[in-house]
Design a protein around this motif. Structure first.
Motif, PDB file in Angstrom:
ATOM      1  N   ALA A  34      -7.963   3.831  -9.953  1.00 64.09           N
ATOM      2  CA  ALA A  34      -7.891   2.321  -9.947  1.00 64.09           C
ATOM      3  C   ALA A  34      -7.559   1.907  -8.383  1.00 64.09           C
ATOM      4  O   ALA A  34      -6.667   1.086  -8.021  1.00 64.09           O
ATOM      5  CB  ALA A  34      -6.803   1.552 -10.700  1.00 64.09           C
ATOM      6  N   PRO A  37     -11.097   2.468  -1.328  1.00 63.05           N
ATOM      7  CA  PRO A  37     -12.410   2.029  -1.771  1.00 63.05           C
ATOM      8  C   PRO A  37     -13.279   2.959  -2.618  1.00 63.05           C
ATOM      9  O   PRO A  37     -12.822   4.117  -3.018  1.00 63.05           O
ATOM     10  CB  PRO A  37     -13.181   2.185  -0.343  1.00 63.05           C
ATOM     11  CG  PRO A  37     -12.396   3.516   0.257  1.00 63.05           C
ATOM     12  CD  PRO A  37     -11.152   3.338  -0.252  1.00 63.05           C
ATOM     13  N   PHE A 103       3.471  -4.152  -3.646  1.00 65.24           N
ATOM     14  CA  PHE A 103       2.838  -3.726  -5.318  1.00 65.24           C
ATOM     15  C   PHE A 103       4.124  -3.564  -6.294  1.00 65.24           C
ATOM     16  O   PHE A 103       4.188  -2.783  -7.281  1.00 65.24           O
ATOM     17  CB  PHE A 103       2.315  -2.384  -4.986  1.00 65.24           C
ATOM     18  CG  PHE A 103       0.911  -2.323  -4.223  1.00 65.24           C
ATOM     19  CD1 PHE A 103       0.043  -3.402  -4.626  1.00 65.24           C
ATOM     20  CD2 PHE A 103       0.725  -1.500  -3.388  1.00 65.24           C
ATOM     21  CE1 PHE A 103      -1.048  -3.320  -3.895  1.00 65.24           C
ATOM     22  CE2 PHE A 103      -0.462  -1.427  -2.491  1.00 65.24           C
ATOM     23  CZ  PHE A 103      -1.419  -2.597  -2.949  1.00 65.24           C
TER      24      PHE A 103
HETATM   25  N1  LIG Z   1      -6.571   8.824  -1.131  1.00 65.34           N
HETATM   26  C1  LIG Z   1      -7.309   7.308  -1.214  1.00 65.34           C
HETATM   27  C2  LIG Z   1      -6.178   6.254  -1.064  1.00 65.34           C
HETATM   28  C3  LIG Z   1      -6.715   5.182  -1.879  1.00 65.34           C
HETATM   29  C4  LIG Z   1      -5.438   3.880  -1.799  1.00 65.34           C
HETATM   30  O1  LIG Z   1      -4.283   4.257  -1.919  1.00 65.34           O
HETATM   31  N2  LIG Z   1      -5.963   2.581  -1.754  1.00 65.34           N
HETATM   32  C5  LIG Z   1      -5.155   1.481  -1.845  1.00 65.34           C
HETATM   33  C6  LIG Z   1      -5.407   0.712  -0.727  1.00 65.34           C
HETATM   34  S1  LIG Z   1      -5.719   1.066   0.709  1.00 65.34           S
HETATM   35  C7  LIG Z   1      -5.288   0.760  -3.021  1.00 65.34           C
HETATM   36  O2  LIG Z   1      -6.346   0.476  -3.548  1.00 65.34           O
HETATM   37  N3  LIG Z   1      -3.992   0.396  -3.548  1.00 65.34           N
HETATM   38  C8  LIG Z   1      -4.187  -0.638  -4.567  1.00 65.34           C
HETATM   39  C9  LIG Z   1      -2.933  -0.170  -5.783  1.00 65.34           C
HETATM   40  O3  LIG Z   1      -2.436   0.843  -5.637  1.00 65.34           O
HETATM   41  O4  LIG Z   1      -2.852  -0.902  -6.712  1.00 65.34           O
HETATM   42  C10 LIG Z   1      -8.306   7.223  -0.244  1.00 65.34           C
HETATM   43  O5  LIG Z   1      -8.198   7.929   0.741  1.00 65.34           O
HETATM   44  O6  LIG Z   1      -9.215   6.551  -0.468  1.00 65.34           O
END
Ligand SMILES: N[C@@H](CCC(=O)N[C@@H](CS)C(=O)NCC(=O)O)C(=O)O
Length: 186
Positions: A34, A37, A103
């Motif tokens: 979830a 990107p 969050f």
């Molecule tokens: N290791 C992942 C990290 C992905 C991540 O943590 N995305 C965050 C935004 S930058 C997210 O989707 N957060 C929403 C949530 O935790 O509900 C990557 O490099 O794409």
């Protein structure tokens, strides 16, 4: 920024994370963790993890090489990419999540831990400043994905008030150089 360097444009869909658009059953079919990107291909395949997405485009469009060309460059860039992610992006992300409460509907923020992470992020900047006294870019003479990770994380870090100061003159020099690239406007 990575895609802009390569001159690639994609159709994009923005999700409102605060609203939990990424937590729906439909989105979890694209990424069970979830998180954004996610790159969705025409055949329905989905790739998540930013660096995996970048790797896909590096393989399809090798020029300009942002992940290295020779075995040594590839290893050095990956070394700095991992340092930027684990040494800076991770504490900045934890500092943001645990200090801002952004969050708090889906985790239990621990402000003391968040503040400790901010300290670790500053510790990383101190080390990086020494490195950049003798190196043009993170991985040496060549601009790379490691610089993109570091620049975009530094820009994001402003939301938790992490700023470059007089102890970071070499990082500032590097910041001016990298942020003046056309792709930094992406
Ligand atoms: N290791 C992942 C990290 C992905 C991540 O943590 N995305 C965050 C935004 S930058 C997210 O989707 N957060 C929403 C949530 O935790 O509900 C990557 O490099 O794409």
């Amino acid at each position: 920024m990575f895609l802009a360097e390569k001159g690639i444009t994609l159709d994009t869909i923005e999700l409102d994370l605060k609203n939990g658009d990424n937590l729906t059953a439909e989105f979890r079919t694209k990424n069970p963790f979830a998180k954004v990107p996610v790159l969705e291909l025409d055949d329905g395949s989905c790739i998540s993890e930013s660096i995996a997405i970048c790797r896909y485009f590096e393989e399809l469009h090798p020029e300009p090489a942002l992940m290295g060309a020779s075995p040594l460059q590839k290893a050095q860039i990956e070394m700095w990419q991992r340092r930027a992610e684990f040494g800076f992006l991770l504490p900045v992300g934890m500092g943001f999540q645990h200090c801002s409460g952004f969050f708090k509907d889906r985790m239990t923020p621990n402000e003391a831990w968040g503040k400790d992470c901010v300290k670790s992020a500053y510790g990383y900047l101190k080390m990086l400043d020494k490195h950049l006294a003798e190196n043009k870019y993170l991985a040496g003479e060549q601009f790379s994905i490691a610089d993109i990770t570091m620049l975009t994380t530094l820009d994001f870090a402003k939301v938790i008030d992490i700023r470059l100061n007089e102890k970071h003159l070499n990082v500032k020099r590097w910041y001016e150089l990298v942020s003046s690239r056309e792709s930094a406007k992406a």
